[in-house]
Structures are given as structure tokens and as C-alpha cells.
Design an enzyme around this catalytic site. Structure first.
Site, short mmCIF file in Angstrom:
data_model
loop_
_atom_site.label_atom_id
_atom_site.label_comp_id
_atom_site.label_asym_id
_atom_site.label_seq_id
_atom_site.Cartn_x
_atom_site.Cartn_y
_atom_site.Cartn_z
N HIS A 95 0.83 -1.21 0.00
CA HIS A 95 0.00 0.00 0.00
C HIS A 95 0.87 1.26 0.00
O HIS A 95 0.64 2.20 -0.77
CB HIS A 95 -0.91 -0.02 1.23
CG HIS A 95 -1.74 1.20 1.42
ND1 HIS A 95 -3.04 1.30 1.00
CD2 HIS A 95 -1.45 2.38 2.02
CE1 HIS A 95 -3.52 2.49 1.31
NE2 HIS A 95 -2.57 3.17 1.94
N GLU A 96 1.89 1.27 0.86
CA GLU A 96 2.76 2.46 0.94
C GLU A 96 3.61 2.62 -0.31
O GLU A 96 3.82 3.74 -0.79
CB GLU A 96 3.62 2.37 2.20
CG GLU A 96 2.84 2.39 3.50
CD GLU A 96 1.88 3.57 3.59
OE1 GLU A 96 2.27 4.69 3.23
OE2 GLU A 96 0.73 3.35 4.00
N HIS A 148 1.66 4.33 -3.01
CA HIS A 148 1.61 5.79 -2.92
C HIS A 148 2.82 6.42 -3.64
O HIS A 148 2.68 7.44 -4.33
CB HIS A 148 1.63 6.23 -1.45
CG HIS A 148 0.31 6.15 -0.76
ND1 HIS A 148 -0.85 6.69 -1.26
CD2 HIS A 148 -0.03 5.58 0.43
CE1 HIS A 148 -1.85 6.47 -0.43
NE2 HIS A 148 -1.39 5.79 0.61
N GLU A 199 -6.00 7.00 -1.42
CA GLU A 199 -5.95 5.82 -0.56
C GLU A 199 -6.54 4.61 -1.27
O GLU A 199 -6.03 3.49 -1.16
CB GLU A 199 -6.69 6.07 0.76
CG GLU A 199 -6.02 7.10 1.67
CD GLU A 199 -4.72 6.58 2.26
OE1 GLU A 199 -4.31 5.44 1.97
OE2 GLU A 199 -4.10 7.33 3.03
#
Length: 275
Positions: free
Chosen positions: A149-150, A153, A207
Site C-alpha cells: 500500500h505504501e 503511494h 488511498e
């Protein structure tokens, strides 16, 4: 009527922001992948990818040096190796979304902090806090969901996108004012990278994109993408409804679990071929 200098500066920034918004570049930061993230993004010409990555490298070094000075850096060798091993497997799959990411100077460290948090600065600068590891007690697949997920980004350049919005809206005046002629200097990109990574929240749209790309990275790396569902459910419980910084801009737990479950099913065949 004479205006105070700060008032004139603020008006100037908003006027300039409108002009910069009109002059923003529309870019496609990543390939869509199987998960289908194809949104184009508006980036300010004042905030280039190279500049923000350079600033992020400086900011990350400051964070890491401070943690080391306080003896809070990488205290558990086994824990660190697990995080780095999972991260490397995920990084190997970033080429699906953007070919240049393999050439980033990736760094992965664990910081002793009670915060339940993790992040990835522009250019691949990753930090995982021990609060996340100790309180959530994630499985390897759940860790892959967090780190993926990070990383997503960073691949999508969400920090640069947020910085661009801040510039065009006249925000972060103390950091960007000098670059726009108010202070007679240039943007402090290290401070800007810290601000957009640690303080300026992602949008719900960003997100959601990170959730989608994150589960695909995990699946391609050989981690069950369905672990993302149990992870976010556990994080929501720990957050008491959203008190964890990590969850501050995320959808409600039920809606998010439903969305992530659907994304996981979409990429499940990728995982099945790698089992």
C-alpha cells in the site's frame, strides 16, 4: 486602502495558485495493471518528480539519523530482515506499474515508535514503526499488504500530487512562498517531502488507488491478497474508529473491507499462479 504585507503575500499566492493550476501538467504516473488504476494526475510545474525525490532523500536521512541517535533504529535484526525481505519481493513487482521504479534508491528501515504506522516517501524511502508490528502483529501477507500500500503511494507520486495541490491552493506558505517570489528564495524540498509524507493526508481517492495497487503488488509477489482484508479490519479495531494516523483519511471500516475484498478477488489469479 493599503494591505498588510502578509495579506498582500497571501493574495499573491492565491492569484498565482490559480495561474499555476491552469498551467498544471496532466501526467500518467503508472501503468494500470490488472487492477485498472488509470486516472491521470495534475502536477504543478513548481514541483518536479526529481526535485521532490531529492528532497525526500534528504528528509529521510534526517529521520533515520535522528532515530539512530536515539537508538530507535533497526533494533531487532530478525524483524528488520523480515521487513526488508517482504519489501524486496514487492519492489521486484513495481516494474508492472512503472519501469523506472527499479532504479530508485530504495531504503527500508524499522523505527522504534509506539505509533501504528508505516510510510514510503517519494523515490522509495520506506519506514515501518514497531507500534504497527507489536500491536497489530501482522502475518507476512498482512505486512505485504501494508508495505505494498505504501509503495503504491510512491509509484503513483501521490506526495507530489498533494504538494501540487497545496501549491495551487496557496497552502504551505512558509515552504513555497519563497519560490513564488514572496520570500526571494526557493522551495525547501526536504521540508516539503516531510510535510506531504507525515502531515498532509492522502485523499480518499489516493488511498483507494494505493489499496488497489497494493493488493496487486502483494499477489504478484506471492502473498495472499485477501490478507489485506483482515489487516485493515484489525487496524480499524486498534484505531478505535479512526484514531490511528494510518487510517485518518480512509473510508469507514465496513466499506473499506468490502472494497479491498473485491480488489483481492480481482487479483487472486495472479497469486494462485505463484503459490
Amino acid at each position: 486602502m493599503r494591505l498588510h504585507r502578509r495579506a498582500r503575500s497571501t493574495i499573491f499566492l492565491f492569484v498565482l495558485g490559480g495561474a499555476l493550476l491552469a498551467g498544471c501538467q496532466t501526467v500518467r504516473t503508472t501503468e494500470p495493471g490488472v487492477i485498472g488504476v488509470a486516472r491521470t494526475q495534475a502536477m504543478s510545474p513548481l514541483v518536479s518528480e526529481a526535485q521532490l525525490q531529492e528532497g525526500a532523500a534528504q528528509a529521510y536521512r534526517q529521520v533515520i539519523d535522528e532515530a539512530a541517535a536515539k537508538r530507535r533504529l533497526n533494533n531487532d535484526t530478525a524483524q528488520l530482515e523480515q521487513i526488508r525481505s517482504i519489501s524486496r519481493r514487492l519492489i521486484d513487482q513495481t516494474r508492472i506499474f512503472r519501469g523506472d521504479a527499479a532504479g530508485w534508491h530504495w531504503e527500508i528501515n524499522v523505527i522504534a515508535s509506539p505509533e501504528v504506522n508505516a510510510w514510503c516517501m517519494p523515490g522509495g524511502k520506506i519506514a515501518v514503526y514497531t507500534g504497527l508490528l507489536d500491536k497489530a502483529r501482522p502475518t507476512p501477507a498482512e505486512l505485504a499488504a501494508v508495505i505494498g500500500h505504501e509503495i503504491a503511494h510512491a509509484l503513483r507520486e501521490h506526495a507530489r500530487e498533494r504538494a501540487s495541490r497545496a501549491v495551487t491552493q496557496g497552502l504551505l506558505v512558509d515552504i513555497i512562498g519563497a519560490a513564488t517570489g514572496v520570500g526571494g528564495g526557493s522551495i525547501d524540498f526536504a521540508r516539503l517531502a516531510l510535510e506531504v509524507t507525515l502531515n498532509l493526508p492522502n485523499s480518499r481517492e489516493q488511498e483507494d488507488e494505493a489499496d488497489r495497487i497494493g493488493v496487486e503488488l502483494a499477489a504478484r509477489a506471492g502473498y495472499d491478497p485477501r490478507a489485506a482484508v483482515t489487516l485493515w479490519e484489525q487496524m480499524a479495531k486498534l484505531g478505535g474508529g479512526g484514531s490511528i494516523e494510518f487510517l485518518s483519511t480512509h473510508p469507514a471500516a465496513e466499506a473499506r473491507a468490502k472494497n479491498v475484498a473485491a480488489y483481492a478477488q480481482q487479483v487472486l489469479p495472479l497469486y494462485e499462479t505463484r503459490r
